[in-house]
Design an enzyme around this catalytic site. Sequence first.
Site, PDB file in Angstrom:
ATOM      1  N   GLU A 122     -57.206  14.149 -40.565  1.00 51.32           N
ATOM      2  CA  GLU A 122     -55.948  13.416 -40.446  1.00 51.32           C
ATOM      3  C   GLU A 122     -55.881  12.580 -39.175  1.00 51.32           C
ATOM      4  O   GLU A 122     -55.017  11.729 -39.031  1.00 51.32           O
ATOM      5  CB  GLU A 122     -54.749  14.369 -40.519  1.00 51.32           C
ATOM      6  CG  GLU A 122     -54.468  14.854 -41.930  1.00 51.32           C
ATOM      7  CD  GLU A 122     -54.423  13.715 -42.951  1.00 51.32           C
ATOM      8  OE1 GLU A 122     -53.477  12.922 -42.919  1.00 51.32           O
ATOM      9  OE2 GLU A 122     -55.344  13.630 -43.780  1.00 51.32           O
ATOM     10  N   ARG A 160     -73.832 -10.048 -34.329  1.00 53.08           N
ATOM     11  CA  ARG A 160     -74.285 -11.392 -34.686  1.00 53.08           C
ATOM     12  C   ARG A 160     -73.729 -12.474 -33.767  1.00 53.08           C
ATOM     13  O   ARG A 160     -74.209 -13.604 -33.805  1.00 53.08           O
ATOM     14  CB  ARG A 160     -73.989 -11.694 -36.152  1.00 53.08           C
ATOM     15  CG  ARG A 160     -72.529 -11.665 -36.504  1.00 53.08           C
ATOM     16  CD  ARG A 160     -72.326 -11.817 -37.996  1.00 53.08           C
ATOM     17  NE  ARG A 160     -72.738 -13.115 -38.480  1.00 53.08           N
ATOM     18  CZ  ARG A 160     -72.091 -14.252 -38.232  1.00 53.08           C
ATOM     19  NH1 ARG A 160     -71.000 -14.245 -37.479  1.00 53.08           N
ATOM     20  NH2 ARG A 160     -72.529 -15.380 -38.704  1.00 53.08           N
TER      21      ARG A 160
HETATM   22  C1  9D3 Z   1     -53.938  10.256 -46.547  1.00 54.77           C
HETATM   23  C2  9D3 Z   1     -54.033  10.275 -45.060  1.00 54.77           C
HETATM   24  N1  9D3 Z   1     -53.053   9.403 -44.438  1.00 54.77           N
HETATM   25  C3  9D3 Z   1     -51.722  10.008 -44.475  1.00 54.77           C
HETATM   26  C4  9D3 Z   1     -50.726   9.018 -44.910  1.00 54.77           C
HETATM   27  C5  9D3 Z   1     -53.370   9.067 -43.062  1.00 54.77           C
HETATM   28  C6  9D3 Z   1     -54.795   8.711 -42.841  1.00 54.77           C
HETATM   29  C7  9D3 Z   1     -55.557   9.436 -41.940  1.00 54.77           C
HETATM   30  C8  9D3 Z   1     -56.888   9.115 -41.733  1.00 54.77           C
HETATM   31  C9  9D3 Z   1     -55.384   7.660 -43.521  1.00 54.77           C
HETATM   32  C10 9D3 Z   1     -56.740   7.340 -43.312  1.00 54.77           C
HETATM   33  C11 9D3 Z   1     -57.473   8.085 -42.426  1.00 54.77           C
HETATM   34  C12 9D3 Z   1     -58.903   7.741 -42.197  1.00 54.77           C
HETATM   35  N2  9D3 Z   1     -59.088   6.307 -41.924  1.00 54.77           N
HETATM   36  C13 9D3 Z   1     -59.619   5.843 -40.814  1.00 54.77           C
HETATM   37  O1  9D3 Z   1     -60.036   6.615 -39.981  1.00 54.77           O
HETATM   38  C14 9D3 Z   1     -59.662   4.416 -40.591  1.00 54.77           C
HETATM   39  C15 9D3 Z   1     -59.228   3.317 -41.398  1.00 54.77           C
HETATM   40  C16 9D3 Z   1     -58.637   3.248 -42.687  1.00 54.77           C
HETATM   41  O2  9D3 Z   1     -58.393   4.238 -43.400  1.00 54.77           O
HETATM   42  N3  9D3 Z   1     -58.320   1.999 -43.175  1.00 54.77           N
HETATM   43  C17 9D3 Z   1     -58.553   0.867 -42.485  1.00 54.77           C
HETATM   44  N4  9D3 Z   1     -59.104   0.874 -41.281  1.00 54.77           N
HETATM   45  C18 9D3 Z   1     -59.425   2.098 -40.754  1.00 54.77           C
HETATM   46  S1  9D3 Z   1     -60.095   2.310 -39.250  1.00 54.77           S
HETATM   47  C19 9D3 Z   1     -60.149   3.947 -39.403  1.00 54.77           C
END
Ligand code: 9D3
Length: 252
Positions: A122, A160
């Site tokens: 999370e 790049r």
């Molecule tokens: C279902 C989990 N979410 C709760 C509403 C929160 C959440 C926590 C951790 C959503 C995604 C993540 C993991 N994503 C990343 O670490 C992440 C990410 C992304 O999910 N989308 C776009 N850029 C990035 S940069 C890191």
Amino acid sequence: MTRIDVISLFPDWIGQLEQYGVVGRGIRAQRLALQAWNPRDYSDDRNGRVDERSFGGGPGMVMQVAPLQRTLAAIHAARGDEAQSRPPTILLSPRGDVFDQRWARALAEREAGFTLLCGRYEGVDQRFVERHVDIQLSVGNFVLSGGELPAMLIIDAVARLLPGVLGDAASAQSDSFSCGGLLDHPHYTRPADAGVPDVLLSGDHAAIARWREQQALGTTWLQRPDLLRDLKLSTEQEELLRRFIAGERGSN
Ligand code: 9D3
């Protein structure tokens, strides 16, 4: 030499980057150094745990402060950075500013490089974020399972742009989002049969340049009108686009 350190629970995945493409070239040319660090190696738990349940309850785990703090300390020790000149720590997070070509250029200008922290589960304990994170970056409005792919994407976009990495420095300059903010024109190669616009085989370099400019304008108008709205076109460009829209589709 630009040095990028990556904190990730999947360091081998990040390490794959150095075998391929522009990142591999940058490393072989000694313009770029890439090192992945696993916080499990800095855990004080015998099983290498780095995550815990969230205070307050709810599903999912949170990455703990101490292993991340020790990993960051190891990175700074390995780099030998003085406290003042520490490279920024960038957390990949859905909460971050959305990464774009401007961010790529800004990061490529940081000659000493930076540290990328890939969140998993999370997220990361907020105390670590407050103490050590300088910048938070997202790669777009969709849900991933962690920051590794965003980190690799950012490393590719930055590598790049580093001087001496792309053989042809102009090729970094002249593609989409750098070429006056327009999309690239279409490309054709052999065989030269039906479907290749005549002008490209004409040998008339001025006409080819005009056709390409018109196609860049027209393609951007059709596919990314949002990019066009941010640009101030020259009178010639206005005219090329006007004729494209009028249906000449590049026949000049
Ligand atoms: C279902 C989990 N979410 C709760 C509403 C929160 C959440 C926590 C951790 C959503 C995604 C993540 C993991 N994503 C990343 O670490 C992440 C990410 C992304 O999910 N989308 C776009 N850029 C990035 S940069 C890191």
